[in-house]
Scaffold this motif. Structure first.
Motif, PDB file in Angstrom:
ATOM      1  N   TYR A 184      -5.865  11.434 -17.919  1.00 30.16           N
ATOM      2  CA  TYR A 184      -7.389  11.826 -18.595  1.00 30.16           C
ATOM      3  C   TYR A 184      -7.066  12.465 -20.190  1.00 30.16           C
ATOM      4  CZ  TYR A 184     -10.417  10.487 -14.960  1.00 30.16           C
ATOM      5  OH  TYR A 184     -11.157   9.731 -14.045  1.00 30.16           O
ATOM      6  N   LYS A 185      -5.932  13.084 -20.460  1.00 29.98           N
ATOM      7  CA  LYS A 185      -5.444  13.582 -21.519  1.00 29.98           C
ATOM      8  C   LYS A 185      -5.486  12.497 -22.670  1.00 29.98           C
ATOM      9  CE  LYS A 185      -3.530  17.917 -19.958  1.00 29.98           C
ATOM     10  NZ  LYS A 185      -2.070  18.681 -20.013  1.00 29.98           N
ATOM     11  N   GLU A 186      -5.080  11.392 -22.081  1.00 29.94           N
ATOM     12  CA  GLU A 186      -4.742  10.295 -23.110  1.00 29.94           C
ATOM     13  C   GLU A 186      -6.023   9.666 -23.418  1.00 29.94           C
ATOM     14  OE1 GLU A 186      -1.422   7.960 -22.055  1.00 29.94           O
ATOM     15  OE2 GLU A 186      -0.079   9.808 -21.601  1.00 29.94           O
ATOM     16  N   VAL A 187      -6.834   9.394 -22.202  1.00 31.90           N
ATOM     17  CA  VAL A 187      -7.766   8.384 -22.369  1.00 31.90           C
ATOM     18  C   VAL A 187      -9.252   9.105 -22.680  1.00 31.90           C
ATOM     19  CG1 VAL A 187      -6.761   6.687 -20.916  1.00 31.90           C
ATOM     20  CG2 VAL A 187      -8.289   8.146 -19.999  1.00 31.90           C
ATOM     21  N   ASP A 188      -9.526  10.332 -21.935  1.00 35.00           N
ATOM     22  CA  ASP A 188     -10.633  10.830 -22.437  1.00 35.00           C
ATOM     23  C   ASP A 188     -10.595  12.436 -21.975  1.00 35.00           C
ATOM     24  OD1 ASP A 188     -13.431  11.654 -22.264  1.00 35.00           O
ATOM     25  OD2 ASP A 188     -13.938  10.698 -20.603  1.00 35.00           O
ATOM     26  N   GLU A 189     -10.060  13.112 -23.319  1.00 30.59           N
ATOM     27  CA  GLU A 189      -9.903  14.626 -23.094  1.00 30.59           C
ATOM     28  C   GLU A 189     -11.055  15.312 -22.949  1.00 30.59           C
ATOM     29  OE1 GLU A 189      -8.344  15.464 -27.117  1.00 30.59           O
ATOM     30  OE2 GLU A 189      -6.457  14.590 -26.765  1.00 30.59           O
ATOM     31  N   TYR A 216     -10.742   2.060 -18.817  1.00 31.73           N
ATOM     32  CA  TYR A 216     -10.103   2.871 -19.935  1.00 31.73           C
ATOM     33  C   TYR A 216      -9.187   1.476 -20.591  1.00 31.73           C
ATOM     34  CZ  TYR A 216     -12.314   7.079 -18.658  1.00 31.73           C
ATOM     35  OH  TYR A 216     -13.209   8.152 -18.169  1.00 31.73           O
ATOM     36  N   ASN A 217      -8.899   0.557 -20.012  1.00 28.17           N
ATOM     37  CA  ASN A 217      -7.820  -0.413 -20.434  1.00 28.17           C
ATOM     38  C   ASN A 217      -6.594   0.354 -20.693  1.00 28.17           C
ATOM     39  OD1 ASN A 217      -7.405  -3.010 -21.413  1.00 28.17           O
ATOM     40  ND2 ASN A 217      -7.301  -2.363 -23.439  1.00 28.17           N
ATOM     41  N   LYS A 218      -6.503   1.071 -19.569  1.00 25.90           N
ATOM     42  CA  LYS A 218      -4.961   1.604 -19.500  1.00 25.90           C
ATOM     43  C   LYS A 218      -4.822   2.187 -17.912  1.00 25.90           C
ATOM     44  CE  LYS A 218      -1.805   5.428 -21.014  1.00 25.90           C
ATOM     45  NZ  LYS A 218      -0.829   4.673 -21.614  1.00 25.90           N
ATOM     46  N   ARG A 219      -3.744   1.716 -17.202  1.00 27.77           N
ATOM     47  CA  ARG A 219      -3.139   2.059 -16.051  1.00 27.77           C
ATOM     48  C   ARG A 219      -2.658   3.428 -15.915  1.00 27.77           C
ATOM     49  NH1 ARG A 219      -3.599  -1.015 -11.589  1.00 27.77           N
ATOM     50  NH2 ARG A 219      -3.768  -3.029 -12.824  1.00 27.77           N
ATOM     51  N   VAL A 220      -3.136   4.047 -15.050  1.00 24.09           N
ATOM     52  CA  VAL A 220      -2.604   5.288 -14.651  1.00 24.09           C
ATOM     53  C   VAL A 220      -1.165   5.326 -13.970  1.00 24.09           C
ATOM     54  CG1 VAL A 220      -3.752   5.671 -12.438  1.00 24.09           C
ATOM     55  CG2 VAL A 220      -3.028   7.712 -13.589  1.00 24.09           C
ATOM     56  N   GLN A 221      -0.208   6.094 -14.135  1.00 26.19           N
ATOM     57  CA  GLN A 221       1.086   5.885 -13.556  1.00 26.19           C
ATOM     58  C   GLN A 221       1.189   6.417 -12.037  1.00 26.19           C
ATOM     59  OE1 GLN A 221       3.987   8.320 -15.533  1.00 26.19           O
ATOM     60  NE2 GLN A 221       5.801   7.557 -14.160  1.00 26.19           N
ATOM     61  N   THR A 222       1.611   5.511 -11.290  1.00 26.84           N
ATOM     62  CA  THR A 222       1.563   5.857  -9.835  1.00 26.84           C
ATOM     63  C   THR A 222       3.214   5.780  -9.450  1.00 26.84           C
ATOM     64  OG1 THR A 222       1.324   3.115  -9.270  1.00 26.84           O
ATOM     65  CG2 THR A 222      -0.706   4.809  -9.270  1.00 26.84           C
ATOM     66  N   SER A 223       3.530   6.121  -8.265  1.00 25.35           N
ATOM     67  CA  SER A 223       4.893   6.034  -7.714  1.00 25.35           C
ATOM     68  C   SER A 223       4.954   5.741  -6.405  1.00 25.35           C
ATOM     69  CB  SER A 223       5.652   7.365  -7.830  1.00 25.35           C
ATOM     70  OG  SER A 223       4.762   8.292  -7.120  1.00 25.35           O
ATOM     71  N   VAL A 224       6.098   5.159  -5.871  1.00 25.18           N
ATOM     72  CA  VAL A 224       6.237   5.008  -4.648  1.00 25.18           C
ATOM     73  C   VAL A 224       6.275   6.062  -3.487  1.00 25.18           C
ATOM     74  CG1 VAL A 224       7.880   3.660  -2.882  1.00 25.18           C
ATOM     75  CG2 VAL A 224       7.951   2.936  -5.128  1.00 25.18           C
ATOM     76  N   ARG A 225       5.358   6.087  -2.371  1.00 30.30           N
ATOM     77  CA  ARG A 225       5.331   7.241  -1.616  1.00 30.30           C
ATOM     78  C   ARG A 225       6.704   7.302  -0.733  1.00 30.30           C
ATOM     79  NH1 ARG A 225       0.967   7.861   3.499  1.00 30.30           N
ATOM     80  NH2 ARG A 225       1.551  10.231   3.712  1.00 30.30           N
ATOM     81  N   PHE A 226       6.815   6.124  -0.167  1.00 27.34           N
ATOM     82  CA  PHE A 226       8.192   6.349   0.587  1.00 27.34           C
ATOM     83  C   PHE A 226       9.274   5.297   0.014  1.00 27.34           C
ATOM     84  CE2 PHE A 226       4.597   7.117   3.698  1.00 27.34           C
ATOM     85  CZ  PHE A 226       5.127   8.233   4.421  1.00 27.34           C
ATOM     86  N   THR A 227      10.285   5.907  -0.142  1.00 27.64           N
ATOM     87  CA  THR A 227      11.610   5.070  -0.621  1.00 27.64           C
ATOM     88  C   THR A 227      12.077   4.243   0.554  1.00 27.64           C
ATOM     89  OG1 THR A 227      13.170   6.785  -0.254  1.00 27.64           O
ATOM     90  CG2 THR A 227      11.927   6.794  -2.391  1.00 27.64           C
ATOM     91  N   GLU A 244       0.749  -1.252   0.081  1.00 24.55           N
ATOM     92  CA  GLU A 244      -0.009  -0.048  -0.010  1.00 24.55           C
ATOM     93  C   GLU A 244       0.939   1.197  -0.122  1.00 24.55           C
ATOM     94  OE1 GLU A 244      -2.705  -0.520   3.250  1.00 24.55           O
ATOM     95  OE2 GLU A 244      -3.648  -1.956   2.416  1.00 24.55           O
ATOM     96  N   ASN A 245       2.108   0.991  -0.038  1.00 20.28           N
ATOM     97  CA  ASN A 245       2.936   2.271  -0.301  1.00 20.28           C
ATOM     98  C   ASN A 245       2.972   2.966  -1.692  1.00 20.28           C
ATOM     99  OD1 ASN A 245       5.141   4.124   0.096  1.00 20.28           O
ATOM    100  ND2 ASN A 245       6.670   2.602  -0.343  1.00 20.28           N
ATOM    101  N   VAL A 246       1.651   3.352  -1.915  1.00 15.21           N
ATOM    102  CA  VAL A 246       1.582   4.097  -3.520  1.00 15.21           C
ATOM    103  C   VAL A 246       1.200   5.530  -3.322  1.00 15.21           C
ATOM    104  CG1 VAL A 246      -0.058   3.786  -5.358  1.00 15.21           C
ATOM    105  CG2 VAL A 246       0.705   1.705  -4.032  1.00 15.21           C
ATOM    106  N   LEU A 247       1.610   6.215  -4.435  1.00 19.52           N
ATOM    107  CA  LEU A 247       1.310   7.592  -4.273  1.00 19.52           C
ATOM    108  C   LEU A 247       0.693   7.957  -5.836  1.00 19.52           C
ATOM    109  CD1 LEU A 247       1.224  10.664  -3.629  1.00 19.52           C
ATOM    110  CD2 LEU A 247       3.725  10.760  -4.332  1.00 19.52           C
ATOM    111  N   LEU A 248      -0.317   8.196  -6.020  1.00 19.27           N
ATOM    112  CA  LEU A 248      -0.906   8.736  -7.366  1.00 19.27           C
ATOM    113  C   LEU A 248      -0.873  10.249  -7.265  1.00 19.27           C
ATOM    114  CD1 LEU A 248      -2.214   8.521  -9.938  1.00 19.27           C
ATOM    115  CD2 LEU A 248      -4.497   8.199  -8.941  1.00 19.27           C
ATOM    116  N   LYS A 249      -0.106  10.914  -8.218  1.00 16.43           N
ATOM    117  CA  LYS A 249       0.011  12.329  -8.332  1.00 16.43           C
ATOM    118  C   LYS A 249      -1.164  12.858  -8.885  1.00 16.43           C
ATOM    119  CE  LYS A 249       5.066  12.525  -7.597  1.00 16.43           C
ATOM    120  NZ  LYS A 249       6.488  12.951  -8.114  1.00 16.43           N
ATOM    121  N   LYS A 250      -1.403  14.139  -8.682  1.00 15.33           N
ATOM    122  CA  LYS A 250      -2.487  14.721  -9.287  1.00 15.33           C
ATOM    123  C   LYS A 250      -2.147  14.930 -10.963  1.00 15.33           C
ATOM    124  CE  LYS A 250      -4.645  18.244  -7.365  1.00 15.33           C
ATOM    125  NZ  LYS A 250      -5.040  19.614  -6.740  1.00 15.33           N
ATOM    126  N   GLU A 251      -0.874  15.468 -11.027  1.00 14.22           N
ATOM    127  CA  GLU A 251      -0.334  15.675 -12.370  1.00 14.22           C
ATOM    128  C   GLU A 251      -0.431  14.344 -13.339  1.00 14.22           C
ATOM    129  OE1 GLU A 251       1.297  18.432  -9.590  1.00 14.22           O
ATOM    130  OE2 GLU A 251       1.146  16.281  -9.751  1.00 14.22           O
TER     131      GLU A 251
END
Length: 220
Positions: A80-85, A128-139, A67-74
């Motif tokens: 959404y620009k890619e999957v649903d403009e 949308y058959n495409k996963r949004v990019q997430t990053s690690v919250r704590f290294t 659960e060490n996941v971060l989804l940035k607003k950017e």
């Protein structure tokens, strides 16, 4: 020892000295191990073999890492620009805010984190058959205990910047750990009284288990 201080905080409490805690958690036998994750009590073991205890600790640490996941607003905006403009920025902001609200505790920056971020990513993938990019919250570096030299630098930096005096569990004294534990127990009680807001957006599901990645897992 096998788990490592970078993965969990281990706190030993003398129940004869802290009657309030022993009463609150109905501790009637010694040893009793209480496991906390995300500020919530998730399991209790009364007397256990070394193997059983290690297995439980490993399970909780694995959950914490998952659960060490971060989804940035950017990242969500770009997605959404890619999957649903046609999706407006206001709609994206609403989606992100709903995700952040799934983790109200220990989330002052109101980020989309933990299992809420994972679930949102999963549902967007399904839609949308495409996963949004997430990053690690704590290294790994974030979770590694600080050396005495780093501790001194950190304290000097906090003193000069007027940073919050909330204790870092990596560096905390016994008194600070007890104080922080009390705060989290109070927060846990308050959280039980809160009800999750209704969410009519298709990207969300009320089966979320609110969770972020606090400093580390706590085992008492």
């Amino acid at each position: 020892k096998e788990t490592g201080q970078e993965n969990a905080v281990f706190v030993k409490i003398n129940t004869n000295m802290v009657h309030e805690l022993s009463g609150r958690y109905s501790i009637a036998s010694i040893p009793t191990f209480i496991f906390f994750h995300d500020g919530k009590k998730i399991d209790v073991i009364k007397g256990a073999s070394e193997g059983m205890l290690q297995q439980k600790i490993s399970s909780i640490v694995t959950r914490s890492r998952r659960e060490n996941v971060l989804l940035k607003k950017e990242a969500l905006i770009e997605y959404y620009k890619e999957v649903d403009e046609s999706t407006t920025e206001e709609k994206i902001q609403t989606v992100y805010q709903k995700c952040a609200e799934m983790n109200k505790k220990y989330n002052p920056e109101k980020l989309c984190i933990g299992s809420a971020a994972s679930q949102l990513s999963k549902r967007l993938k399904q839609k949308y058959n495409k996963r949004v990019q997430t990053s690690v919250r704590f290294t790994d570096e974030d979770r590694r205990p600080t050396s005495s030299t780093d501790k001194k630098k950190t304290e000097e930096k906090k003193a000069s910047s007027g940073a919050s005096d909330k204790p870092n569990l990596h560096l905390a004294t016994k008194e600070q750990l007890m104080e922080e534990l009390e705060k989290r127990l109070e927060a846990e009680a308050e959280a039980r009284e809160e009800e999750m807001d209704e969410d009519d957006m298709s990207e969300f599901d009320h089966s979320y288990t609110p969770s972020d990645f606090p400093e580390r897992v706590t085992i008492i």
